[in-house]
Design a protein around this motif. Structure first.
Motif, PDB file in Angstrom:
ATOM      1  N   PHE A 127      34.782 -13.597  13.308  1.00 20.46           N
ATOM      2  CA  PHE A 127      34.737 -12.146  13.111  1.00 20.46           C
ATOM      3  C   PHE A 127      33.359 -11.627  13.525  1.00 20.46           C
ATOM      4  N   PRO A 128      33.282 -10.546  14.313  1.00 20.01           N
ATOM      5  CA  PRO A 128      34.395  -9.724  14.778  1.00 20.01           C
ATOM      6  C   PRO A 128      34.864 -10.079  16.184  1.00 20.01           C
ATOM      7  N   ASN A 129      34.093 -10.918  16.892  1.00 19.14           N
ATOM      8  CA  ASN A 129      34.421 -11.271  18.276  1.00 19.14           C
ATOM      9  C   ASN A 129      35.042 -12.657  18.286  1.00 19.14           C
ATOM     10  N   ALA A 130      36.333 -12.721  18.545  1.00 22.51           N
ATOM     11  CA  ALA A 130      37.054 -13.989  18.456  1.00 22.51           C
ATOM     12  C   ALA A 130      36.522 -15.037  19.417  1.00 22.51           C
ATOM     13  N   GLN A 131      35.918 -14.626  20.506  1.00 16.91           N
ATOM     14  CA  GLN A 131      35.488 -15.581  21.525  1.00 16.91           C
ATOM     15  C   GLN A 131      34.054 -16.071  21.321  1.00 16.91           C
ATOM     16  N   ARG A 132      33.394 -15.619  20.260  1.00 18.30           N
ATOM     17  CA  ARG A 132      32.024 -16.062  20.001  1.00 18.30           C
ATOM     18  C   ARG A 132      31.987 -16.794  18.666  1.00 18.30           C
ATOM     19  N   LEU A 133      31.702 -18.113  18.717  1.00 14.69           N
ATOM     20  CA  LEU A 133      31.779 -18.969  17.542  1.00 14.69           C
ATOM     21  C   LEU A 133      30.588 -18.810  16.597  1.00 14.69           C
ATOM     22  N   ASN A 134      29.411 -18.507  17.129  1.00 13.52           N
ATOM     23  CA  ASN A 134      28.192 -18.497  16.304  1.00 13.52           C
ATOM     24  C   ASN A 134      28.109 -19.778  15.475  1.00 13.52           C
ATOM     25  N   PRO A 135      28.136 -20.947  16.134  1.00 18.29           N
ATOM     26  CA  PRO A 135      28.309 -22.204  15.404  1.00 18.29           C
ATOM     27  C   PRO A 135      27.186 -22.530  14.427  1.00 18.29           C
ATOM     28  N   ASN A 136      25.970 -22.125  14.733  1.00 21.92           N
ATOM     29  CA  ASN A 136      24.834 -22.546  13.922  1.00 21.92           C
ATOM     30  C   ASN A 136      24.418 -21.517  12.877  1.00 21.92           C
ATOM     31  N   ARG A 137      25.182 -20.447  12.776  1.00 27.80           N
ATOM     32  CA  ARG A 137      24.925 -19.456  11.740  1.00 27.80           C
ATOM     33  C   ARG A 137      25.473 -19.955  10.407  1.00 27.80           C
ATOM     34  N   THR A 138      24.768 -19.681   9.321  1.00 25.68           N
ATOM     35  CA  THR A 138      25.233 -20.092   7.999  1.00 25.68           C
ATOM     36  C   THR A 138      26.585 -19.459   7.690  1.00 25.68           C
ATOM     37  N   LEU A 164      29.406  -0.252  12.075  1.00 27.75           N
ATOM     38  CA  LEU A 164      29.614   1.138  12.480  1.00 27.75           C
ATOM     39  C   LEU A 164      29.644   1.306  13.990  1.00 27.75           C
ATOM     40  N   ILE A 165      29.287   0.272  14.721  1.00 26.34           N
ATOM     41  CA  ILE A 165      29.289   0.297  16.179  1.00 26.34           C
ATOM     42  C   ILE A 165      30.121  -0.885  16.667  1.00 26.34           C
ATOM     43  N   GLU A 166      30.990  -0.660  17.634  1.00 22.59           N
ATOM     44  CA  GLU A 166      31.860  -1.723  18.139  1.00 22.59           C
ATOM     45  C   GLU A 166      31.492  -2.167  19.552  1.00 22.59           C
ATOM     46  N   GLU A 167      30.526  -1.510  20.125  1.00 18.48           N
ATOM     47  CA  GLU A 167      30.002  -1.873  21.440  1.00 18.48           C
ATOM     48  C   GLU A 167      28.620  -1.252  21.537  1.00 18.48           C
ATOM     49  N   VAL A 168      27.635  -2.036  21.970  1.00 16.79           N
ATOM     50  CA  VAL A 168      26.287  -1.498  22.123  1.00 16.79           C
ATOM     51  C   VAL A 168      25.761  -1.871  23.501  1.00 16.79           C
ATOM     52  N   ILE A 169      25.129  -0.894  24.156  1.00 14.62           N
ATOM     53  CA  ILE A 169      24.593  -1.103  25.502  1.00 14.62           C
ATOM     54  C   ILE A 169      23.152  -0.597  25.522  1.00 14.62           C
ATOM     55  N   PRO A 170      22.199  -1.410  25.055  1.00 17.17           N
ATOM     56  CA  PRO A 170      20.798  -0.980  25.062  1.00 17.17           C
ATOM     57  C   PRO A 170      20.310  -0.700  26.483  1.00 17.17           C
ATOM     58  N   GLN A 171      19.512   0.335  26.617  1.00 16.96           N
ATOM     59  CA  GLN A 171      18.966   0.712  27.920  1.00 16.96           C
ATOM     60  C   GLN A 171      17.719  -0.135  28.193  1.00 16.96           C
ATOM     61  N   THR A 205      16.904  -8.939  17.620  1.00 19.19           N
ATOM     62  CA  THR A 205      17.880  -7.861  17.433  1.00 19.19           C
ATOM     63  C   THR A 205      18.953  -7.907  18.515  1.00 19.19           C
ATOM     64  N   LEU A 206      18.541  -8.221  19.748  1.00 24.54           N
ATOM     65  CA  LEU A 206      19.529  -8.353  20.814  1.00 24.54           C
ATOM     66  C   LEU A 206      20.434  -9.556  20.569  1.00 24.54           C
ATOM     67  N   ARG A 207      19.860 -10.652  20.107  1.00 26.16           N
ATOM     68  CA  ARG A 207      20.675 -11.837  19.821  1.00 26.16           C
ATOM     69  C   ARG A 207      21.683 -11.543  18.711  1.00 26.16           C
ATOM     70  N   ALA A 208      21.207 -10.872  17.656  1.00 24.34           N
ATOM     71  CA  ALA A 208      22.100 -10.558  16.544  1.00 24.34           C
ATOM     72  C   ALA A 208      23.246  -9.665  16.999  1.00 24.34           C
ATOM     73  N   ALA A 209      22.943  -8.688  17.855  1.00 23.90           N
ATOM     74  CA  ALA A 209      24.004  -7.815  18.368  1.00 23.90           C
ATOM     75  C   ALA A 209      24.958  -8.592  19.272  1.00 23.90           C
ATOM     76  N   ARG A 210      24.387  -9.381  20.182  1.00 27.52           N
ATOM     77  CA  ARG A 210      25.213 -10.164  21.111  1.00 27.52           C
ATOM     78  C   ARG A 210      26.160 -11.093  20.367  1.00 27.52           C
ATOM     79  N   ASP A 211      25.707 -11.634  19.236  1.00 31.94           N
ATOM     80  CA  ASP A 211      26.520 -12.580  18.480  1.00 31.94           C
ATOM     81  C   ASP A 211      27.478 -11.895  17.521  1.00 31.94           C
ATOM     82  N   HIS A 212      27.423 -10.559  17.459  1.00 33.13           N
ATOM     83  CA  HIS A 212      28.238  -9.829  16.484  1.00 33.13           C
ATOM     84  C   HIS A 212      29.311  -8.970  17.141  1.00 33.13           C
ATOM     85  N   ILE A 213      28.937  -8.231  18.170  1.00 37.58           N
ATOM     86  CA  ILE A 213      29.874  -7.344  18.858  1.00 37.58           C
ATOM     87  C   ILE A 213      29.626  -7.438  20.362  1.00 37.58           C
ATOM     88  N   PRO A 214      30.576  -6.957  21.190  1.00 36.64           N
ATOM     89  CA  PRO A 214      30.306  -6.926  22.626  1.00 36.64           C
ATOM     90  C   PRO A 214      29.027  -6.147  22.922  1.00 36.64           C
TER      91      PRO A 214
END
Length: 591
Positions: free
Chosen positions: A179-190, A483-490, A509-518
């Motif tokens: 959750f929330p991205n089925a294709q991202r395992l985040n294997p090493n997160r607690t 609250l955001i389902e897609e983020v595209i930082p400039q 912050t970019l890693r956390a976003a990448r591992d959480h939502i598209p």
């Protein structure tokens, strides 16, 4: 150690409560949780327990000893058929609350110890180790380890070598839940309590299916990537003529981009016929002579129809957010909406606009301003078949603003009469204003989802910490809150600076976003006066892909090829070499 001892004692108390006490769990902190049904079912079966005060704490971490107790409760058949002898772990005392559960889980091969003879019962367990424990204890083997994991996980490289077989086995059996991205395992997160509950639910026959299919990883039949382009009416007339717009959409589709972000709100006007604006100022669409091509047509309807026919998504972009030119009809009618600085001034210094029109900022905390923005959003969502809506850094407030009478009084009400600090960058003052913005974003999210649940909420902010320090846009906090389902930082740098800035190992912050939502990267394809070479853009696209992001979006349409340093056909050939075939876009929202 004291904290761990207290948690263990609390667990003993909870486990001692009769199962009937949990027959109808009414947890107050899981009402909107994605695994709610699963959690409630497992607590009814006394596999997982809650806490006092009707709390489940779904986001709390799980330790090795806690997980051992859970698997002992969940799999009595396996526990009753041990496969190895007991072992005395030197860090598990005789009176440790989970000693018996640890021994049972060890004898049944769910767990092993460490080479130094310890079990490390208070160590938080990563997701990949929890899945490995389930695979080992349940004797699960994959049928096609390498092929499955290669086709399923975007973060395959993060999976430890020892765990790939176990991950493949649990994924084949739909035990793995992401959750929330089925294709991202985040294997090493607690692993959290909610995630462990989901794993167990998918493992047990009578609870399997309580987790939505959207969170179950499955092999992709094709690659997915966000390939977007922003279309604006600043330094571009592509939206003003029907034939020109149609030609642009066709060519963008031919070059295999898949997402259009057309501006629908800027310069104090809408670019589509808006009844909201007509009620406010008597003008349904941008009336300026330069935009005369919008007067007799519905630009947004045209772009949605044509883009969808060509398989592209359309996510209208509310480009100006809370900003409007000072001289615009809307700003002049609602002077009481204007935000103010400490000295009472209202002008917003903008390098992009001050040469043409001085902008003001509407106070994002006033209910009337919020309702106006919400009315625009719901009008678009209700009347058009859009795939999402997008805000950018203008969904914020410049840090120097917030000293108007309304905001000062609101702050005083919540601070026992104390006025806001004179220092506009005071940490508490900044946090208070930013959290107010987040609360309004939550209202936008809830309102949109109540109307059309498949319309995603996208944000294209400035990079952090700059976005927060200058515009109070704490998009990291907002995306972590769901609250955001897609983020595209400039990320509009060039050369090595661009590559360094998107490195998730450096920028958490970019890693956390990448591992959480598209999470895609906003790439500057150039400004009219300073276009960028196709070679530079190709390097940037490669860097985005190498770092595992969900794609990229280019600012802006005109510098894709119309205004570029290379001949148009050479420029287009360069894009085609990057996007050789059509792909679906990455999204957390089901189509």
């Amino acid at each position: 150690m004291r904290r761990a001892w207290m948690l263990g004692l609390l667990t003993i108390v909870i486990l001692a409560i009769a199962p009937s006490a949990f027959s109808q769990p009414k947890f107050t902190d899981i009402q909107n949780h994605w695994a709610r049904s699963c959690i409630e079912s497992l607590t009814q079966k006394a596999i997982i327990r809650g806490f006092p005060n009707n709390q489940f704490r779904p986001d709390d971490p799980v330790t090795r000893s806690q997980f051992a107790a859970m698997v002992v409760n969940a799999f009595p058949d396996q526990i009753s058929s041990p496969t190895r002898e007991s072992i005395q772990f030197r860090d598990v005392a005789g009176n440790f609350w989970a000693k018996e559960a640890i021994q049972k889980a060890y004898r049944s091969s769910f767990f092993s110890g460490f080479d130094d003879g310890t079990f490390r019962p208070d160590l938080e367990i990563p997701r990949v180790q929890a899945l490995t424990a389930l695979a080992n204890g349940l004797k699960l083997k994959p049928t096609n380890e390498v092929e499955l994991t290669r086709k399923v996980f975007l973060d395959l490289g993060d999976i430890p070598t020892y765990a790939k077989g176990a991950v493949a086995a649990t994924t084949e059996r739909q035990i793995t839940v992401n959750f929330p991205n089925a294709q991202r395992l985040n294997p090493n997160r607690t692993a959290s309590r909610g995630e462990i509950a989901a794993f167990l639910c998918q493992t047990l026959p009578d609870t399997k299916g309580l987790i939505s299919d959207r969170y179950l990883p499955k092999p992709e039949t094709q690659a997915r990537e966000i390939r977007g382009v922003w279309l604006t009416n600043i330094d571009s007339d592509v939206l003003f003529e029907k034939n020109k717009l149609s030609s642009a959409v066709s060519e963008i589709a031919r070059l295999n981009l898949n997402t259009l972000y057309p501006t629908v709100w800027n310069w104090g006007y809408t670019l589509y016929p808006s009844q909201v604006m007509k009620r406010e100022v008597g003008l349904a669409v941008d009336p300026r002579p330069i935009a005369s091509g919008l007067q007799s047509r519905d630009m947004l309807k045209e772009i949605v129809t044509e883009a969808h026919q060509k398989g592209m998504a359309v996510i209208p972009w509310f480009e100006f957010g809370f900003m409007a030119p000072k001289a615009s009809e809307l700003a002049q009618k609602h002077r009481d909406w204007w935000a103010q600085k400490r000295d009472g001034s209202v002008d917003y210094e903008s390098a992009a606009l001050d040469r043409v029109q001085i902008p003001v900022w509407f106070n994002p905390f006033k209910p009337e301003v919020q309702q106006f923005i919400l009315n625009l959003v719901t009008e678009v969502v209700d009347n058009y078949d859009v795939d999402g809506i997008q805000f950018d850094d203008h969904f914020g407030l410049p840090v120097s603003f917030g000293y108007d009478e309304y905001t000062v009084n609101l702050y005083k009400q919540e601070h026992n009469g104390k006025a806001p600090p004179d220092n506009a960058q005071d940490p508490e003052w900044s946090r208070w204003r930013s959290d107010k913005l987040g609360a309004f974003l939550a209202k936008v999210f809830q309102t949109v989802k109540a109307r059309k649940s498949n319309v995603l909420i996208s944000l294209s902010p400035l990079d952090l910490p700059y976005a927060y320090e200058t515009m109070l846009v704490d998009w990291h906090k907002w995306e972590q809150a769901g609250l955001i389902e897609e983020v595209i930082p400039q990320i509009y740098f060039q050369g090595q600076k661009f590559v360094d800035r998107i490195n998730p190992a450096t920028w958490q912050t970019l890693r956390a976003a990448r591992d959480h939502i598209p999470t895609a990267i906003g790439v500057l394809s150039g400004l009219s006066s300073t276009p960028r070479s196709i070679e530079e853009l190709q390097r940037q696209v490669k860097a985005v892909r190498d770092q595992g992001y969900a794609g990229m979006s280019f600012f802006f349409y005109e510098t894709l090829w119309n205004k570029s340093p290379e001949p148009i056909e050479a420029r287009k050939a360069g894009w085609q070499s990057l996007f050789k075939e059509k792909v679906a876009r990455s999204s957390v929202v089901n189509p």
